[in-house]
Design a protein around this motif. Structure first.
Motif: not given
Length: 524
Positions: A322-327, A348-357, A372-376, A393-394
């Motif tokens: 699961i990957r959530i990404k933004s910048a 191969q990398d992350e099982a779960i990643v939330l990356n705002m960068q 904005i990432f919230r309520n996940i 990574v916020g």
């Protein structure tokens, strides 16, 4: 003989029955493309014959365009309201790789920006009640299209570059920077724009030129029982519903050259201009193999993403789960996400990643450009043979907020890493990390750890390493012998720890702190 009342009644019933059959046959009318000149041996281009069949169906209010067993060579297929494309078992649609066949340009959206571009292979605009169904195969013949992206450094000016420029004089160029330099933009395989009641069911799709199933601004979309197989290839995502409402994805099997399923809602300024969120999606009972990500949100999420449920899926061999990404610059809100009952292995990398960068940017004041990432919320997840269990990574000016992990089991090389986050909870989470701590934090506030543990403690690492972390509640833990410490606390910003209702009997020094942590620790 004079007809009796009974005979008349029987005649009326028979007439009504035959009228019913006639109406039913009319309602289910089939238009066989071979009757309109299509050849089932791929000897000639069938585009015109298919267009004739669709036009004939439209005249009577709709119907099923039928492809029987055989191979059909075609250019783009444009659906109208009340049209079902039925590709029967044994039928194969092979799309031409002659770029001229996909002109003139049509209104489209590409990587989150509105453009006029090559026609998608299947296309509809402002249509209702449309579908692609059957047990047949559709082949996008994408190799020639891929070459235009893979060899972009050597791209020479072509007529297609000039056509694109002429058709897109008002496009916000910076939003497509990096892609325009490749010469021109490849078309998606299936792209329905501003449509209602869409069904894609049963078919197998291979060799997409670009994104494979890509509904845009649609309502009530169902993708069910579909197999998508793209080899290693640029940007050949599986299912990318953008800025849609009420999307149902289930029982699919996906192995592609990029992300398996991606949820998007537009990019940067153009995405904020359209301002249409992706909302009310369910993704379930699906297997995902090769791909950069299993289910991905972003990075084009400027219109917002909300009310998403992901459940009962298997990720096997994807780069990430699961990957959530933004910048910075994207804007938009990702919120109200539920992920549950997931099996992951060989990630191969992350099982779960939330990356705002996701892109390198500088700190800036909070504005419409700020994501904005919230309520996940994540629950009931098992991961084996994982590289990194999880990463958050916020951004400094607006941390990731309100994230919970419940009943998670991870066997990974590295554990969870949290940076710039607030209101994070771990409940009954087990992380068996081969290297370092099972959990590391930096610049985190309001952290709750309830029953957090590892079954394979390391002699050289504490189970939990907290740096510049404040307002921490650690409870119901029962660490095993083997670690030097259960919790290590460092950083001058670390403060306000509550550590209670734990069983620390197996450890001599369960909690340690560095000299820069001024607060006295009290725990039981």
């Amino acid at each position: 003989m004079k007809p009796t009342l009974k005979t008349a009644r029987n005649l009326s019933l028979c007439l009504a029955f035959f009228l019913m059959l006639a109406n039913k046959a009319s309602a289910q009318k089939y238009f066989n493309v071979q009757d309109y000149g299509a050849k089932a041996d791929s000897s000639t281009l069938a585009t015109v014959a298919i267009q004739k069949a669709i036009a004939a169906a439209v005249k009577v209010g709709g119907g099923t365009i039928y492809f029987g067993p055989g191979k059909y060579l075609t250019g783009p297929i444009h659906l109208k309201s009340n049209i079902n494309i039925l590709i029967d078992a044994g039928a194969e649609l092979h799309f031409s790789d002659n770029f001229d066949h996909y002109l003139p340009a049509v209104p489209s959206r590409w990587e989150g920006t509105m453009v006029n571009n090559f026609s998608p292979l299947f296309y509809a605009y402002e249509a209702e009640n449309i579908s692609i169904t059957g047990r047949g195969l559709i082949n996008g013949n994408g190799k020639k299209w891929w070459a235009t992206s893979e060899n972009f450094a050597n791209v020479q000016p072509t007529k297609y570059m000039e056509i694109f420029k002429q058709n897109n004089k008002n496009v916000i160029a910076p939003d497509l920077k990096g892609w325009i330099e490749r010469g021109f933009l490849r078309p998606p395989f299936i792209q329905f724009m501003f449509c209602k009641n869409v069904l894609i069911q049963g078919i197998k799709i291979i060799n997409s030129p670009f994104w494979t199933v890509n509904p845009q601004f649609c309502e009530n979309v169902t993708v069910q029982g579909v197999t998508i197989e793209n080899p290693p290839s640029p940007n050949t995502d599986g299912i990318n519903p953008e800025s849609c409402r009420y999307v149902h994805i289930s029982d699919c099997h996906i192995s592609v050259g990029d992300d398996c399923i991606t949820i998007k809602s537009g990019k940067d300024r153009d995405g904020r201009r359209m301002n249409v969120p992706a909302e009310n999606y369910t993704i379930t009972n699906t297997t995902m193999l090769s791909g950069h990500g299993g289910v991905v949100i972003g990075s084009e999420m400027s219109g917002g993403v909300k009310k998403i449920v992901i459940s009962n899926c298997v990720f096997d061999g994807t780069d990430r789960g699961i990957r959530i990404k933004s910048a910075r610059g994207r804007g938009g809100v990702v919120e109200d996400i539920r992920v549950s009952n997931i099996i992951m292995k060989n990630i191969q990398d992350e099982a779960i990643v939330l990356n705002m960068q996701y892109a390198k940017t500088e700190v800036e004041p909070v504005s419409e450009r700020t994501p904005i990432f919230r309520n996940i919320h994540f629950s009931n997840i098992t991961g084996v043979d994982i590289n990194v269990a999880g990463k958050i990574v916020g951004i400094e000016e607006l941390p990731v907020d309100q994230i919970t992990f419940n009943d998670i089991q991870m066997d990974a090389k590295e554990g969870f890493n949290l940076l710039n986050a607030s209101n994070i909870e771990f409940h009954q989470v087990t992380v068996n990390a081969k290297n370092g701590s099972a959990l590391k934090t930096d610049n985190v506030t309001n952290l709750e750890l309830n029953g957090f543990k590892t079954n394979k403690p390391l002699a050289d690492s504490p189970v939990i390493s907290l740096k510049n972390t404040s307002n921490v509640f650690i409870h119901n833990s029962w660490p095993k012998a083997g670690s030097p410490n259960f919790v290590s606390i460092s950083g001058s910003k670390s403060s306000n720890f509550t550590i209670k209702n734990n069983n620390f009997k197996a450890l001599k020094n369960p909690v340690i702190k560095s000299s820069e942590v001024k607060e006295k620790l009290v725990f039981d």
